[in-house]
Design an enzyme around this catalytic site. Sequence first.
Site, PDB file in Angstrom:
ATOM      1  N   GLN A  84      -4.711  -1.707   9.598  1.00 42.66           N
ATOM      2  CA  GLN A  84      -4.617  -3.026   8.969  1.00 42.66           C
ATOM      3  C   GLN A  84      -5.176  -4.098   9.910  1.00 42.66           C
ATOM      4  O   GLN A  84      -4.829  -4.152  11.086  1.00 42.66           O
ATOM      5  CB  GLN A  84      -3.152  -3.331   8.607  1.00 42.66           C
ATOM      6  CG  GLN A  84      -2.950  -4.610   7.804  1.00 42.66           C
ATOM      7  CD  GLN A  84      -3.554  -4.568   6.406  1.00 42.66           C
ATOM      8  OE1 GLN A  84      -3.686  -3.512   5.804  1.00 42.66           O
ATOM      9  NE2 GLN A  84      -3.945  -5.714   5.884  1.00 42.66           N
ATOM     10  N   LYS A 117       0.843  -1.206   0.000  1.00 49.74           N
ATOM     11  CA  LYS A 117       0.000   0.000   0.000  1.00 49.74           C
ATOM     12  C   LYS A 117       0.877   1.254   0.000  1.00 49.74           C
ATOM     13  O   LYS A 117       0.599   2.222  -0.718  1.00 49.74           O
ATOM     14  CB  LYS A 117      -0.956  -0.018   1.210  1.00 49.74           C
ATOM     15  CG  LYS A 117      -2.041  -1.084   1.069  1.00 49.74           C
ATOM     16  CD  LYS A 117      -2.869  -1.295   2.332  1.00 49.74           C
ATOM     17  CE  LYS A 117      -3.817  -2.477   2.142  1.00 49.74           C
ATOM     18  NZ  LYS A 117      -4.641  -2.789   3.321  1.00 49.74           N
ATOM     19  N   ASP A 159     -10.991   2.682   4.005  1.00 51.35           N
ATOM     20  CA  ASP A 159     -11.282   1.244   3.895  1.00 51.35           C
ATOM     21  C   ASP A 159     -12.781   0.980   3.802  1.00 51.35           C
ATOM     22  O   ASP A 159     -13.202  -0.132   3.474  1.00 51.35           O
ATOM     23  CB  ASP A 159     -10.743   0.505   5.132  1.00 51.35           C
ATOM     24  CG  ASP A 159      -9.460  -0.263   4.849  1.00 51.35           C
ATOM     25  OD1 ASP A 159      -9.239  -0.640   3.691  1.00 51.35           O
ATOM     26  OD2 ASP A 159      -8.695  -0.483   5.802  1.00 51.35           O
TER      27      ASP A 159
HETATM   28  N1  GUN Z   1      -6.993  -7.098   6.118  1.00 50.89           N
HETATM   29  C1  GUN Z   1      -7.325  -7.819   5.033  1.00 50.89           C
HETATM   30  N2  GUN Z   1      -7.819  -7.022   4.069  1.00 50.89           N
HETATM   31  C2  GUN Z   1      -7.792  -5.765   4.556  1.00 50.89           C
HETATM   32  C3  GUN Z   1      -8.180  -4.496   4.036  1.00 50.89           C
HETATM   33  O1  GUN Z   1      -8.661  -4.357   2.902  1.00 50.89           O
HETATM   34  N3  GUN Z   1      -7.986  -3.431   4.858  1.00 50.89           N
HETATM   35  C4  GUN Z   1      -7.471  -3.559   6.109  1.00 50.89           C
HETATM   36  N4  GUN Z   1      -7.336  -2.450   6.849  1.00 50.89           N
HETATM   37  N5  GUN Z   1      -7.111  -4.721   6.632  1.00 50.89           N
HETATM   38  C5  GUN Z   1      -7.267  -5.813   5.847  1.00 50.89           C
END
Ligand code: GUN
Length: 292
Positions: free
Chosen positions: A96, A52, A119
């Site tokens: 995350q 990211k 998100d």
């Molecule tokens: N864990 C697995 N997929 C995601 C996501 O798209 N965003 C976040 N913050 N954590 C995750």
Amino acid sequence: MQILDGKITAEKIRHEIADEVQKMVSAGLRRPHLAAILVGHDGGSLTYVNNKVKACHDCGFESTLLHFGTGITETELIDEVKKLNDNPEIDGFIVQLPLPHHISERRVIEAIDYRKDVDGFHPVNTGRLNAGLPCFVSATPRGILELLRRYDVRTRSKRVVILGRSNIVGKPLASMLMQRSYGDATVTVCHSHTLNIADECRRADILIAAIGQPEFVTADMVREGATVIDVGTTRIPDASCARGYRLAGDVKFDEVAPKCAYITPVPGGVGPMTIAMLMQNTLAAARKEYYH
Ligand code: GUN
């Protein structure tokens, strides 16, 4: 059979975003700024967050990574969330997941300012999604729909079967696909208590597997000419790989692919699209497209 190439499509999207950022900078605006909070040292989460951050760089965004040890308390973590809420330099941020067991994911997500929740996990955003109102939408479902759209795979009037009812993928995806103009599809969501999953799968024009069970979908579960989207990315220990593991999808690709009109690979399918959509959400946050 055609591969739905998420890697190439995501790269195209990152270029499109970088062009938009260039225009913003030329107009005297500052670059979009995404922050990410990571707790602990889970290998998968570290890789996702690093990807990211790298995507931010490719798009011309600023990025900030806040990495905490597993010893951080829930109160301390929520304080960090509040600092990002109040920081005018930060357009959007993510926490995350998963978090360590002593921290409530629900309380942490609810502490995020929904206007910075790129998100799309905050209940204001999930609620607005279900109501068909403008909002941040979870990146994986958005990535799947964008991949289908860019390959001109239509969803209107199609039977879509989703395996998995998670808050991150299954539920928002079902909501989007059934909505007018977003998807206009007839949607079935299967889960651990669904009877005769294979029968449900065989009825699908578009089958989307998001259960995290490696190679769960086999050829006998797929209708000839179906489109198959594989959201699974489970790490399987494998000494023959340089990294010590390989990524396995939820679909037995080699036997399913020959029956499909379209199929996503793992890796290089949904994963890169998820990150590209997070970048789009961050651009929308910087432009205050949904909230002021
Ligand atoms: N864990 C697995 N997929 C995601 C996501 O798209 N965003 C976040 N913050 N954590 C995750």
